[in-house]
Design a protein around this motif. Structure first.
Motif, PDB file in Angstrom:
ATOM      1  N   PRO A  28       0.850  -1.077  -0.102  1.00 40.48           N
ATOM      2  CA  PRO A  28       0.048  -0.053   0.033  1.00 40.48           C
ATOM      3  C   PRO A  28       0.683   1.119  -0.134  1.00 40.48           C
ATOM      4  O   PRO A  28       1.866   1.341   0.529  1.00 40.48           O
ATOM      5  CB  PRO A  28      -0.771   0.000   1.305  1.00 40.48           C
ATOM      6  CG  PRO A  28      -0.737  -1.475   1.637  1.00 40.48           C
ATOM      7  CD  PRO A  28       0.591  -2.076   1.078  1.00 40.48           C
ATOM      8  N   ASP A  29       0.362   2.222  -0.818  1.00 38.51           N
ATOM      9  CA  ASP A  29       1.261   3.585  -0.766  1.00 38.51           C
ATOM     10  C   ASP A  29       1.415   4.035   0.543  1.00 38.51           C
ATOM     11  O   ASP A  29       2.589   4.701   0.985  1.00 38.51           O
ATOM     12  CB  ASP A  29       0.344   4.543  -1.398  1.00 38.51           C
ATOM     13  CG  ASP A  29       0.165   4.271  -3.106  1.00 38.51           C
ATOM     14  OD1 ASP A  29       1.219   3.444  -3.512  1.00 38.51           O
ATOM     15  OD2 ASP A  29      -0.645   4.800  -3.614  1.00 38.51           O
ATOM     16  N   LYS A  30       0.598   3.984   1.552  1.00 39.61           N
ATOM     17  CA  LYS A  30       0.743   4.445   2.854  1.00 39.61           C
ATOM     18  C   LYS A  30       1.277   3.557   3.698  1.00 39.61           C
ATOM     19  O   LYS A  30       1.562   3.625   4.722  1.00 39.61           O
ATOM     20  CB  LYS A  30      -0.406   5.003   3.402  1.00 39.61           C
ATOM     21  CG  LYS A  30      -0.929   6.202   2.752  1.00 39.61           C
ATOM     22  CD  LYS A  30      -2.207   6.754   3.578  1.00 39.61           C
ATOM     23  CE  LYS A  30      -2.595   8.461   2.486  1.00 39.61           C
ATOM     24  NZ  LYS A  30      -3.682   8.917   3.369  1.00 39.61           N
ATOM     25  N   GLY A  31       1.688   2.387   3.308  1.00 36.17           N
ATOM     26  CA  GLY A  31       2.437   1.317   4.248  1.00 36.17           C
ATOM     27  C   GLY A  31       1.477   0.335   4.659  1.00 36.17           C
ATOM     28  O   GLY A  31       0.237   0.712   4.856  1.00 36.17           O
ATOM     29  N   TRP A  32       1.927  -0.750   5.239  1.00 34.96           N
ATOM     30  CA  TRP A  32       0.920  -1.676   6.003  1.00 34.96           C
ATOM     31  C   TRP A  32       0.441  -1.339   7.185  1.00 34.96           C
ATOM     32  O   TRP A  32      -0.625  -1.477   7.623  1.00 34.96           O
ATOM     33  CB  TRP A  32       1.894  -2.993   5.954  1.00 34.96           C
ATOM     34  CG  TRP A  32       1.897  -3.705   4.827  1.00 34.96           C
ATOM     35  CD1 TRP A  32       3.212  -3.773   4.012  1.00 34.96           C
ATOM     36  CD2 TRP A  32       1.112  -4.307   4.009  1.00 34.96           C
ATOM     37  NE1 TRP A  32       3.150  -4.603   2.808  1.00 34.96           N
ATOM     38  CE2 TRP A  32       1.686  -4.981   2.869  1.00 34.96           C
ATOM     39  CE3 TRP A  32      -0.437  -4.757   3.876  1.00 34.96           C
ATOM     40  CZ2 TRP A  32       1.223  -5.630   1.874  1.00 34.96           C
ATOM     41  CZ3 TRP A  32      -0.938  -5.303   3.256  1.00 34.96           C
ATOM     42  CH2 TRP A  32      -0.332  -5.583   1.997  1.00 34.96           C
ATOM     43  N   ASP A  63       5.739   6.543   8.864  1.00 33.20           N
ATOM     44  CA  ASP A  63       6.394   7.388   8.061  1.00 33.20           C
ATOM     45  C   ASP A  63       7.727   6.478   7.591  1.00 33.20           C
ATOM     46  O   ASP A  63       8.002   6.497   6.158  1.00 33.20           O
ATOM     47  CB  ASP A  63       6.599   8.840   8.327  1.00 33.20           C
ATOM     48  CG  ASP A  63       5.475   9.665   8.428  1.00 33.20           C
ATOM     49  OD1 ASP A  63       4.644   9.408   7.615  1.00 33.20           O
ATOM     50  OD2 ASP A  63       5.595  10.776   9.173  1.00 33.20           O
ATOM     51  N   ASN A  64       8.370   5.874   8.540  1.00 35.38           N
ATOM     52  CA  ASN A  64       9.633   5.200   8.313  1.00 35.38           C
ATOM     53  C   ASN A  64       9.098   4.002   7.550  1.00 35.38           C
ATOM     54  O   ASN A  64      10.334   3.592   6.644  1.00 35.38           O
ATOM     55  CB  ASN A  64      10.249   4.912   9.549  1.00 35.38           C
ATOM     56  CG  ASN A  64      10.936   6.157  10.340  1.00 35.38           C
ATOM     57  OD1 ASN A  64      11.139   7.253   9.549  1.00 35.38           O
ATOM     58  ND2 ASN A  64      11.351   5.974  11.642  1.00 35.38           N
ATOM     59  N   GLU A  65       8.080   3.490   7.653  1.00 30.88           N
ATOM     60  CA  GLU A  65       7.811   2.280   6.768  1.00 30.88           C
ATOM     61  C   GLU A  65       7.801   2.695   5.362  1.00 30.88           C
ATOM     62  O   GLU A  65       8.156   1.980   4.659  1.00 30.88           O
ATOM     63  CB  GLU A  65       6.620   1.690   7.257  1.00 30.88           C
ATOM     64  CG  GLU A  65       6.252   0.227   6.604  1.00 30.88           C
ATOM     65  CD  GLU A  65       4.809  -0.242   6.779  1.00 30.88           C
ATOM     66  OE1 GLU A  65       4.590  -0.999   6.018  1.00 30.88           O
ATOM     67  OE2 GLU A  65       3.993   0.551   7.580  1.00 30.88           O
ATOM     68  N   VAL A  66       6.955   3.673   5.015  1.00 33.93           N
ATOM     69  CA  VAL A  66       6.929   4.077   3.670  1.00 33.93           C
ATOM     70  C   VAL A  66       8.186   4.402   3.019  1.00 33.93           C
ATOM     71  O   VAL A  66       8.483   4.191   1.963  1.00 33.93           O
ATOM     72  CB  VAL A  66       6.019   5.297   3.759  1.00 33.93           C
ATOM     73  CG1 VAL A  66       5.840   6.203   2.350  1.00 33.93           C
ATOM     74  CG2 VAL A  66       4.623   5.053   4.021  1.00 33.93           C
ATOM     75  N   LYS A  67       9.333   5.339   3.905  1.00 35.46           N
ATOM     76  CA  LYS A  67      10.514   5.471   3.466  1.00 35.46           C
ATOM     77  C   LYS A  67      11.448   4.356   3.367  1.00 35.46           C
ATOM     78  O   LYS A  67      12.535   4.378   2.472  1.00 35.46           O
ATOM     79  CB  LYS A  67      11.154   6.452   4.305  1.00 35.46           C
ATOM     80  CG  LYS A  67      10.591   8.014   4.338  1.00 35.46           C
ATOM     81  CD  LYS A  67      11.322   8.842   5.100  1.00 35.46           C
ATOM     82  CE  LYS A  67      11.362   8.632   6.509  1.00 35.46           C
ATOM     83  NZ  LYS A  67      11.974   9.879   7.403  1.00 35.46           N
ATOM     84  N   GLY A  68      10.983   3.055   4.017  1.00 32.02           N
ATOM     85  CA  GLY A  68      11.843   1.942   3.961  1.00 32.02           C
ATOM     86  C   GLY A  68      12.923   2.217   4.922  1.00 32.02           C
ATOM     87  O   GLY A  68      13.820   1.034   4.846  1.00 32.02           O
TER      88      GLY A  68
END
Length: 153
Positions: A28-32, A63-68
Motif C-alpha cells: 500500500p502507498d501509505k504502508g502496511w 512514515d519510516n515504513e513508507v521510506k523503507g
C-alpha cells in the motif's frame, strides 16, 4: 558436498513455496501499518498506547515504513501490538531458487562460451551454432553442478 548443496536448495524451495505468490501483493502507498490500522478503525493514539509510546511516535513509524527505514524490530513490535504475526523473507523474483541458479548458470556459460568462441573465430577455429548451444548447455550443467562462486559475480 554437491548433493548436500542440492538438497539444501530443494529444502529452501519447499520452505518458501507458500510465499511464491507474494510478488502479486502490492504494498500500500501509505504502508502496511497505516493501512491495517485504519482498516481496523484504530487510531494512532490507540496503537501508541499498545506500544507504550505516543501518537507522534506511531506517525514516525508509519512514515519510516513508507521510506523503507523502519527496523525489523519495530515491525515485530507493531505486529504484536495489533495481534498480528510479522513475516519477512526473500523469495526469487522468477520461480524457485533452482530456477534462479539455472538462469545464472546459463548466462555465465553463455558468456564464457561466446567469449571463447569469439577468440577462436579470430583464429579461424570458431564452432557452429548447434555445437555452440550444446557447449553452453553442457557448461551450464557443470557450473550448476559445481555451484561455482563465479555464478554470483
Amino acid at each position: 558436498m554437491r548433493n548436500k548443496r542440492k538438497l539444501l536448495i530443494e529444502q529452501l524451495d519447499q520452505k518458501l513455496k507458500p510465499f511464491q505468490k507474494t510478488e502479486m501483493v502490492l504494498i500500500p502507498d501509505k504502508g502496511w501499518i497505516h493501512t491495517i490500522r485504519t482498516a481496523l478503525n484504530m487510531t494512532m493514539n490507540q496503537l501508541g498506547n499498545k506500544l507504550k509510546t505516543t501518537r507522534q511516535a506511531v506517525k514516525r513509524l508509519e512514515d519510516n515504513e513508507v521510506k523503507g527505514s523502519i527496523t525489523i524490530k519495530s515491525l515485530k513490535e507493531v505486529g504484536e501490538a495489533m495481534d498480528l504475526k510479522f513475516v519477512y523473507g526473500f523469495v526469487p523474483k522468477n520461480g524457485s531458487f533452482n530456477d534462479l541458479i539455472n538462469i545464472k548458470a546459463e548466462k555465465l556459460a553463455q558468456k564464457i562460451v561466446l567469449r571463447t568462441n569469439q577468440n577462436m573465430k579470430l583464429e579461424g577455429q570458431g564452432i557452429g551454432d548447434e555445437k555452440l548451444n550444446e557447449t553452453i548447455k553442457d557448461l551450464a550443467s557443470e557450473i550448476k553442478r559445481d555451484m561455482r562462486k563465479s555464478l554470483w559475480d
